[in-house]
Design a protein around this motif. Structure first.
Motif, PDB file in Angstrom:
ATOM      1  N   LEU A 194      -1.067 -22.924 -27.841  1.00  0.00           N
ATOM      2  CA  LEU A 194      -2.449 -23.252 -28.159  1.00  0.00           C
ATOM      3  C   LEU A 194      -3.419 -22.445 -27.308  1.00  0.00           C
ATOM      4  CD1 LEU A 194      -2.161 -27.142 -28.543  1.00  0.00           C
ATOM      5  CD2 LEU A 194      -2.151 -25.397 -30.330  1.00  0.00           C
ATOM      6  N   SER A 195      -3.135 -22.360 -25.997  1.00  0.00           N
ATOM      7  CA  SER A 195      -4.040 -21.627 -25.111  1.00  0.00           C
ATOM      8  C   SER A 195      -3.242 -20.764 -24.152  1.00  0.00           C
ATOM      9  CB  SER A 195      -4.933 -22.593 -24.327  1.00  0.00           C
ATOM     10  OG  SER A 195      -4.158 -23.350 -23.420  1.00  0.00           O
TER      11      SER A 195
ATOM     12  N   GLU B  32      -5.876 -19.769 -31.495  1.00  0.00           N
ATOM     13  CA  GLU B  32      -7.308 -20.079 -31.518  1.00  0.00           C
ATOM     14  C   GLU B  32      -7.924 -20.325 -30.146  1.00  0.00           C
ATOM     15  OE1 GLU B  32      -8.388 -23.080 -34.333  1.00  0.00           O
ATOM     16  OE2 GLU B  32      -7.003 -22.309 -35.845  1.00  0.00           O
ATOM     17  N   GLN B  33      -7.132 -20.701 -29.143  1.00  0.00           N
ATOM     18  CA  GLN B  33      -7.682 -20.988 -27.823  1.00  0.00           C
ATOM     19  C   GLN B  33      -7.256 -19.972 -26.774  1.00  0.00           C
ATOM     20  OE1 GLN B  33     -10.037 -23.326 -27.323  1.00  0.00           O
ATOM     21  NE2 GLN B  33      -9.894 -23.582 -29.545  1.00  0.00           N
ATOM     22  N   VAL B  34      -6.826 -18.810 -27.203  1.00  0.00           N
ATOM     23  CA  VAL B  34      -6.383 -17.771 -26.265  1.00  0.00           C
ATOM     24  C   VAL B  34      -7.586 -16.953 -25.783  1.00  0.00           C
ATOM     25  CG1 VAL B  34      -5.011 -15.647 -26.047  1.00  0.00           C
ATOM     26  CG2 VAL B  34      -4.066 -17.635 -27.234  1.00  0.00           C
ATOM     27  N   GLU B  35      -7.577 -16.643 -24.486  1.00  0.00           N
ATOM     28  CA  GLU B  35      -8.588 -15.783 -23.882  1.00  0.00           C
ATOM     29  C   GLU B  35      -7.962 -14.399 -23.699  1.00  0.00           C
ATOM     30  OE1 GLU B  35     -11.346 -17.303 -23.605  1.00  0.00           O
ATOM     31  OE2 GLU B  35     -10.993 -19.398 -23.067  1.00  0.00           O
TER      32      GLU B  35
ATOM     33  N   TRP C 172      -4.082 -13.514 -32.249  1.00  0.00           N
ATOM     34  CA  TRP C 172      -3.938 -14.504 -31.186  1.00  0.00           C
ATOM     35  C   TRP C 172      -4.084 -15.929 -31.731  1.00  0.00           C
ATOM     36  CZ3 TRP C 172      -2.149 -12.238 -27.050  1.00  0.00           C
ATOM     37  CH2 TRP C 172      -2.520 -10.926 -26.737  1.00  0.00           C
TER      38      TRP C 172
ATOM     39  N   GLU D  17       2.961 -21.976 -23.354  1.00  0.00           N
ATOM     40  CA  GLU D  17       1.629 -22.543 -23.270  1.00  0.00           C
ATOM     41  C   GLU D  17       1.006 -22.283 -21.896  1.00  0.00           C
ATOM     42  OE1 GLU D  17      -1.735 -24.894 -24.379  1.00  0.00           O
ATOM     43  OE2 GLU D  17      -0.161 -23.891 -25.513  1.00  0.00           O
ATOM     44  N   ALA D  18      -0.288 -21.980 -21.893  1.00  0.00           N
ATOM     45  CA  ALA D  18      -1.100 -21.852 -20.678  1.00  0.00           C
ATOM     46  C   ALA D  18      -0.628 -20.752 -19.737  1.00  0.00           C
ATOM     47  CB  ALA D  18      -1.172 -23.182 -19.935  1.00  0.00           C
TER      48      ALA D  18
ATOM     49  N   HIS E   6     -10.162 -17.620 -29.042  1.00  0.00           N
ATOM     50  CA  HIS E   6     -11.238 -18.329 -28.349  1.00  0.00           C
ATOM     51  C   HIS E   6     -12.283 -17.351 -27.849  1.00  0.00           C
ATOM     52  CE1 HIS E   6     -13.239 -20.821 -25.197  1.00  0.00           C
ATOM     53  NE2 HIS E   6     -13.175 -21.690 -26.190  1.00  0.00           N
TER      54      HIS E   6
END
Length: 418
Positions: A194-195, A222-225, A220, A163-164, A251
């Protein structure tokens, strides 16, 4: 091919430092500091690619990566910042971590930051600074040897498992003179991610008479840049064929791979499929500079938006010398009132005696087509799905039969949810 800029560690670091806060001209701005920069090579190596978990295997299959390595000539797997598996099953290809490749081939330094500049924006700058600060590099080096024709594809995967995380990679691909290389790259995230932020720098070099097909599938969370930065340099009589597929939620993604057709009779073909779902913001395009007589380029894009998604579909053809040809085609289907497609075709001619053309169309599904299919006993929902699948079909001619069939399979699997 003559490389115009020779790699210099001090200059790269200086350029990157100056650009570390430079916003990209396209796409939403991202606060890089919100993501963790994990240690390079912190994860253990795998003895066997098939040792990954079943969940990871399933995620990789969705992007065309087979952990059993059936019908593959080589494999590369990076999780977060660590290259945890690589294998080589062909004597016509070199594949290894890009850091190891630099130690083996001192000449490779001349290819770094040549097709993509470190001061392009803060994402390229961050990747360069990570390399300088850690003294190590993540990413793959793939090279087809001169006069070889490997039909089985190389597979490479960038996977985010934590994550992150901010995942960076710096990839170098070289197709040597009169060689043929096929590459499948799949990018994905674990189920519990999540991201995250993915920044991939890819520099591709095609020597005279070579051919490279590069098929990329993204899946990817849903919250990946996602911020890939890709440059391709193409020499005399060389051909580059790029297939790109994205139909899963993300995202935001902003990507604009650029081909430099520097050689006489060089050719670049970009084909892309974008399926916007949920609240994804997708800003994807392709650019080709036609810099030598007889060079050609085609950019073909198919986009479908639904839910609250936004798609910016870009294409840019620039003819800089006489006797070049290019065609740009951008078509889109809008499936919901809350979604949007913005098509941006650009033609740029800075010389006479050239031919550049484009066509763009965005609309809804034709009601007559729906009525035709429902009149034959097909439900309206099934009819719409059939039309969308047909719209998103990709011309995959030019690939070996087995690879063409596999690419079509990846496309079919990707569009299931649209």
């Amino acid at each position: 091919m003559v490389l115009k800029d020779v790699f210099n560690v001090r200059n790269v670091a200086q350029d990157a430092e100056k650009a570390k806060d430079k916003k990209a001209p396209l796409g939403a701005d991202i606060t890089i500091e919100n993501f963790t920069n994990e240690e390079v090579n912190a994860l253990d190596l795998l003895d066997d690619f098939d040792d990954v978990s079943k969940k990871t295997k399933d995620a990789l299959l969705k992007v065309g990566v087979d952990t059993e390595e059936k019908g593959r000539s080589a494999s590369f797997f990076q999780m977060d910042q660590s290259n945890i598996f690589s294998s080589l099953l062909s004597d016509s290809i070199e594949l290894m971590n890009v850091g190891a490749a630099l130690e083996k081939h001192h000449w490779l330094k001349d290819y770094f930051w040549n097709a993509v500049k470190p001061d392009t924006d803060k994402y390229t700058a961050k990747t360069a600074l990570v390399e300088e600060e850690t003294g190590t590099k993540s990413g793959y080096f793939i090279r087809s040897l001169p006069n070889t024709h490997e039909i089985l594809p190389v597979q490479a995967c960038m996977f985010i498992g934590d994550e992150a995380v901010m995942q960076t990679s710096h990839n170098i691909v070289i197709a040597e003179e009169n060689s043929e290389l096929h590459l499948i790259t799949g990018c994905a995230t674990g189920d519990d991610v999540l991201s995250a932020l993915h920044v991939g720098i890819t520099e591709v070099y095609l020597k005279p008479g070579s051919k490279l097909t590069f098929t990329m599938v993204h899946n990817w969370a849903e919250q990946v840049e996602v911020r890939p930065r890709t440059g391709i340099r193409i020499a005399d009589n060389a051909t580059y064929l790029n297939n790109y597929i994205l139909t899963s939620p993300v995202h935001s993604i902003q990507s604009y791979p650029t081909a430099y057709c520097d050689g006489v009779n060089s050719r670049a073909i970009f084909q892309s499929i974008q399926g916007g779902t949920k609240d994804s913001t997708i800003d994807v395009g392709s650019r080709a500079y036609l810099n030598a007589p007889g060079s050609k380029a085609e950019i073909i894009s198919r986009s479908v938006s639904q839910d609250q998604s936004q798609i910016y579909s870009r294409g840019h053809l620039a003819g800089t010398v006489p006797d070049v040809r290019g065609h740009l085609e951008c078509h889109g289907l809008v499936l919901s009132d809350d979604s949007m497609i913005y098509a941006v075709p650009e033609l740029e001619a800075s010389s006479a005696n050239l031919e550049l053309s484009h066509e763009a169309a965005v609309g809804r599904i034709d009601e007559e087509e729906i009525n035709y299919l429902t009149s034959r006993g097909i439900s309206e929902e099934e009819a719409a799905s059939m039309i969308v699948r047909g719209f998103l079909s990709m011309d995959i001619t030019g690939l070996p039969d087995e690879l063409a069939a596999e690419t079509q399979k990846m496309i079919d699997m990707s569009v299931e949810g649209i």
